[in-house]
Scaffold this active site. Structure first.
Site, mmCIF file in Angstrom:
data_model
loop_
_atom_site.group_PDB
_atom_site.id
_atom_site.type_symbol
_atom_site.label_atom_id
_atom_site.label_comp_id
_atom_site.label_asym_id
_atom_site.label_seq_id
_atom_site.Cartn_x
_atom_site.Cartn_y
_atom_site.Cartn_z
ATOM 1 N N ASN A 154 -14.532 -1.410 8.097
ATOM 2 C CA ASN A 154 -14.750 -2.648 8.858
ATOM 3 C C ASN A 154 -14.659 -2.500 10.386
ATOM 4 O O ASN A 154 -15.293 -3.269 11.102
ATOM 5 C CB ASN A 154 -13.845 -3.780 8.343
ATOM 6 N N GLY A 230 -6.693 0.710 4.833
ATOM 7 C CA GLY A 230 -7.599 0.320 3.758
ATOM 8 C C GLY A 230 -6.922 -0.651 2.821
ATOM 9 O O GLY A 230 -5.988 -1.360 3.204
ATOM 10 N N SER A 231 -7.377 -0.651 1.572
ATOM 11 C CA SER A 231 -6.923 -1.678 0.633
ATOM 12 C C SER A 231 -5.582 -1.308 -0.011
ATOM 13 O O SER A 231 -5.197 -0.138 -0.054
ATOM 14 C CB SER A 231 -7.988 -1.865 -0.445
ATOM 15 N N GLU A 250 -1.762 0.980 6.600
ATOM 16 C CA GLU A 250 -2.187 -0.290 7.205
ATOM 17 C C GLU A 250 -3.074 -0.962 6.166
ATOM 18 O O GLU A 250 -4.228 -0.569 5.984
ATOM 19 C CB GLU A 250 -2.977 -0.029 8.494
ATOM 20 N N LEU A 251 -2.535 -1.963 5.468
ATOM 21 C CA LEU A 251 -3.242 -2.510 4.307
ATOM 22 C C LEU A 251 -3.728 -3.933 4.569
ATOM 23 O O LEU A 251 -3.917 -4.338 5.706
ATOM 24 C CB LEU A 251 -2.328 -2.425 3.080
ATOM 25 N N CYS A 284 -8.870 -7.396 8.353
ATOM 26 C CA CYS A 284 -7.611 -7.458 7.599
ATOM 27 C C CYS A 284 -6.736 -8.631 8.029
ATOM 28 O O CYS A 284 -5.954 -9.139 7.240
ATOM 29 C CB CYS A 284 -6.857 -6.158 7.760
ATOM 30 N N GLU A 378 -6.140 -11.111 -1.122
ATOM 31 C CA GLU A 378 -6.884 -10.948 0.133
ATOM 32 C C GLU A 378 -8.360 -11.182 -0.164
ATOM 33 O O GLU A 378 -8.970 -10.433 -0.924
ATOM 34 C CB GLU A 378 -6.681 -9.514 0.660
HETATM 35 P P1 NAD Z 1 -10.782 1.031 0.781
HETATM 36 O O1 NAD Z 1 -9.339 1.043 0.442
HETATM 37 O O2 NAD Z 1 -11.760 0.837 -0.306
HETATM 38 O O3 NAD Z 1 -11.181 2.430 1.488
HETATM 39 C C1 NAD Z 1 -10.520 2.899 2.626
HETATM 40 C C2 NAD Z 1 -10.631 4.403 2.683
HETATM 41 O O4 NAD Z 1 -9.919 4.977 1.581
HETATM 42 C C3 NAD Z 1 -12.067 4.932 2.584
HETATM 43 O O5 NAD Z 1 -12.229 5.988 3.484
HETATM 44 C C4 NAD Z 1 -12.122 5.436 1.155
HETATM 45 O O6 NAD Z 1 -13.057 6.456 0.962
HETATM 46 C C5 NAD Z 1 -10.722 5.971 0.983
HETATM 47 N N1 NAD Z 1 -10.300 6.183 -0.410
HETATM 48 C C6 NAD Z 1 -10.744 5.573 -1.531
HETATM 49 N N2 NAD Z 1 -10.106 6.066 -2.612
HETATM 50 C C7 NAD Z 1 -9.230 7.000 -2.162
HETATM 51 C C8 NAD Z 1 -8.261 7.837 -2.776
HETATM 52 N N3 NAD Z 1 -8.078 7.844 -4.096
HETATM 53 N N4 NAD Z 1 -7.528 8.652 -1.993
HETATM 54 C C9 NAD Z 1 -7.685 8.659 -0.654
HETATM 55 N N5 NAD Z 1 -8.587 7.898 -0.023
HETATM 56 C C10 NAD Z 1 -9.345 7.066 -0.754
HETATM 57 O O7 NAD Z 1 -10.964 -0.047 1.948
HETATM 58 P P2 NAD Z 1 -12.292 -0.608 2.632
HETATM 59 O O8 NAD Z 1 -13.053 -1.428 1.656
HETATM 60 O O9 NAD Z 1 -13.019 0.467 3.351
HETATM 61 O O10 NAD Z 1 -11.638 -1.563 3.743
HETATM 62 C C11 NAD Z 1 -11.149 -2.818 3.452
HETATM 63 C C12 NAD Z 1 -9.643 -2.849 3.302
HETATM 64 O O11 NAD Z 1 -9.028 -2.282 4.446
HETATM 65 C C13 NAD Z 1 -9.103 -4.258 3.225
HETATM 66 O O12 NAD Z 1 -8.131 -4.335 2.225
HETATM 67 C C14 NAD Z 1 -8.496 -4.498 4.605
HETATM 68 O O13 NAD Z 1 -7.476 -5.439 4.646
HETATM 69 C C15 NAD Z 1 -7.988 -3.140 4.917
HETATM 70 N N6 NAD Z 1 -7.804 -3.007 6.368
HETATM 71 C C16 NAD Z 1 -6.539 -3.029 6.880
HETATM 72 C C17 NAD Z 1 -6.342 -2.952 8.262
HETATM 73 C C18 NAD Z 1 -4.983 -2.946 8.877
HETATM 74 O O14 NAD Z 1 -4.873 -2.549 10.029
HETATM 75 N N7 NAD Z 1 -3.935 -3.358 8.196
HETATM 76 C C19 NAD Z 1 -7.453 -2.868 9.098
HETATM 77 C C20 NAD Z 1 -8.721 -2.860 8.527
HETATM 78 C C21 NAD Z 1 -8.887 -2.916 7.167
#
Ligand code: NAD
Length: 479
Positions: A154, A230-231, A250-251, A284, A378
């Site tokens: 994002n 990420g998530s 950072e979730l 997020c 979320e």
């Molecule tokens: P996602 O969790 O699907 O993916 C994030 C990253 O993790 C990607 O690079 C993905 O390839 C990697 N990944 C997937 N499976 C993995 C594994 N088994 N091991 C290691 N890495 C793996 O998230 P997304 O859809 O790209 O982004 C959206 C999420 O990110 C939302 O939940 C959002 O809240 C969160 N987010 C949090 C913040 C924050 O600062 N707290 C900021 C931006 C986004």
């Protein structure tokens, strides 16, 4: 355009690797074809990162690290427009917001460049302890080694820099695994660092599916820290698998915004249109739950709907567009099922609610409760719920009734009330008279509860990417 992993400064152009096509979420045109890395490639990158840490980075003086970061910022500034276009093409983010992201990224690099020169130590008052007379003690902050940086789609540029820039500022090396959905800005960014003079072994780009390269990366013995944005499900898995390493997570969140009755309705409604719908709610800290004092609830809702319906929706490449597609059709459909589920349970759609391809139109819901995913989980989509409240205690309780706690917004001109509420909210950060969605790149940022572990914001990330080492000297007599 064909893009590759970059190991030791070189594009990995092997011909027998799996490939993946990145498509523009708005018109499905091909943006790039990506050659993916396999686990052997990843291991090679980690070995090189480990060697370069010991041979170069851990001893590189601060002024050199600072220089590289400053030059990277300068190069990014020169190519601002090109980077913004890339983000818009691969993520579907409206161009003006992509430009904003690039500008913030330049600042993050500049903060890191400055901070590299100020990673300071402490002199310990040794004589505070009995027997400590004639002893000198001080600390040094030492880099950790190889940092694995895993990032989401994002904010493909800025959130990557919140990891890479502090890691370099502190003297670490980095294995960077960007989101599969947005690899093009990652590829361009890594090239910028090399152009600015970063040693080839100090940053490696691994293009790969999370489920293929993710586990071997976070479990690798030569990785000293994993920093992930990420998530929640992926973050939880990383925490379980990382073992004996530092981990920053950072979730997600379902951020609350509280609107008391002493505010200007037009102004706050405008703030919250931005707060809920910028980048189609795929932020997020997007405003997901808006609690409005019941005495202004009807008037606020009417104005909020009016302003939401005037958003300029369309092609994200147009400079006037304020609202564009979601990242893909699957995500738009997923969010639509959450709306349908809430409606079945008694929620009302005040505006929006329709989905067409990758577009989910800006949606305001009312009559919601915690049994609905649009409140309890979320949403990460352009869906916001407006909920009335009567008392301060009640709204604090409702806001805290969540597994998440990232950032919140509180709108009131009563300073005492604002500070009381800010104090009671279970959040990593609270903004007063500002949307939860606002973030400045130099304040500490990171959630509590299931929103994460650790803090970002260059100075704070550097703390998490270094180890405090103590050195003591016995000055009592010669040995
Ligand atoms: P996602 O969790 O699907 O993916 C994030 C990253 O993790 C990607 O690079 C993905 O390839 C990697 N990944 C997937 N499976 C993995 C594994 N088994 N091991 C290691 N890495 C793996 O998230 P997304 O859809 O790209 O982004 C959206 C999420 O990110 C939302 O939940 C959002 O809240 C969160 N987010 C949090 C913040 C924050 O600062 N707290 C900021 C931006 C986004």
């Amino acid at each position: 355009m064909r893009i590759y992993s970059i190991i030791n400064g070189k594009d990995l152009k092997e011909t027998d690797r799996e490939t993946m096509t990145v498509r523009n979420p708005y018109n499905q045109e091909e943006v790039a074809e990506v050659v993916l890395a396999n686990v052997e490639d990843l291991n090679q990158a980690v070995d090189q990162g480990f060697a370069t840490f010991h041979e170069q980075m851990k001893n590189m003086p601060a002024y050199e690290r600072s220089d590289i970061l400053r030059k990277t910022a300068d190069l990014l500034e020169e190519r601002k427009a090109s980077f913004a276009e890339t983000i818009t093409k691969e993520a579907g983010k409206p161009l003006k917001h992509s430009l904003g992201e690039v500008e913030r990224s330049i600042q993050v690099l500049r903060f890191a460049s400055e901070h590299a020169k100020h990673i300071s130590s402490e002199v310990i008052p040794m004589d505070a302890a009995i027997g400590g007379e004639n002893r000198l003690g001080f600390t040094k902050r030492k880099p950790l080694g190889v940092v694995a940086a895993i990032t989401p789609f994002n904010f493909p540029l800025n959130l990557s820099l919140h990891k890479i820039a502090p890691a370099i500022a502190a003297g670490n090396t980095v294995i960077y695994k960007p989101a599969e959905k947005t690899p093009v800005s990652a590829y361009k960014l890594v090239k910028l660092f090399f152009e600015a003079g970063l040693p080839a072994g100090a940053l490696h780009l691994i293009m790969g599916r999370g489920e293929v390269v993710g586990d071997p990366l976070v479990q690798h013995d030569k990785i000293h820290k994993v920093t992930f944005t990420g998530s929640l499900p992926v973050g939880r898995g990383i925490l379980e698998k990382a073992g004996f390493k530092k981990v920053t997570l950072e979730l997600g969140s379902n951020s609350p915004n509280i609107v008391f009755d002493d505010i200007d309705i037009g102004h706050v409604a405008a703030d919250l249109v931005k707060g809920a719908f910028v980048f189609s709610g795929q932020v997020c800290i997007s405003a997901q739950r808006v609690y409005v004092h019941q005495s202004i609830y009807d008037a606020f809702l009417k104005e909020y709907i009016r302003q939401t319906e005037s958003l300029v929706i369309g092609d994200p490449m147009e400079e006037t567009t304020e609202f564009g597609p979601m990242i893909n059709e699957k995500e738009a459909e997923r969010a639509k099922t959450w709306i349908d589920d809430a409606v079945k349970k008694g929620a009302r759609i005040e505006t929006g609610g329709e989905q067409k391809g990758t577009f989910l139109f800006p949606t305001i819901m009312t009559n919601v409760n915690n049994d609905m995913k649009v409140i309890a989980e979320e949403v990460f989509a352009p869906i916001v719920s407006v909920i009335p409240f009567e008392t301060e205690d009640e709204v604090v309780r409702m806001s805290n009734d969540s597994i998440y706690g990232l950032q919140a917004g509180v709108f009131t001109n009563d300073l005492n009330r604002a500070l009381r509420v800010a104090d009671q909210l279970e959040m990593g950060g609270v903004w007063i008279n500002e949307i939860s969605t606002y973030r400045q790149d130099n304040h500490p940022y990171g959630g509590v509860k299931k929103s994460g572990i650790g803090k970002e914001g260059v100075k704070y990330a550097v703390e998490d990417m270094t180890e405090v080492k103590f050195v003591g000297i016995n000055l009592n007599e010669k040995r």
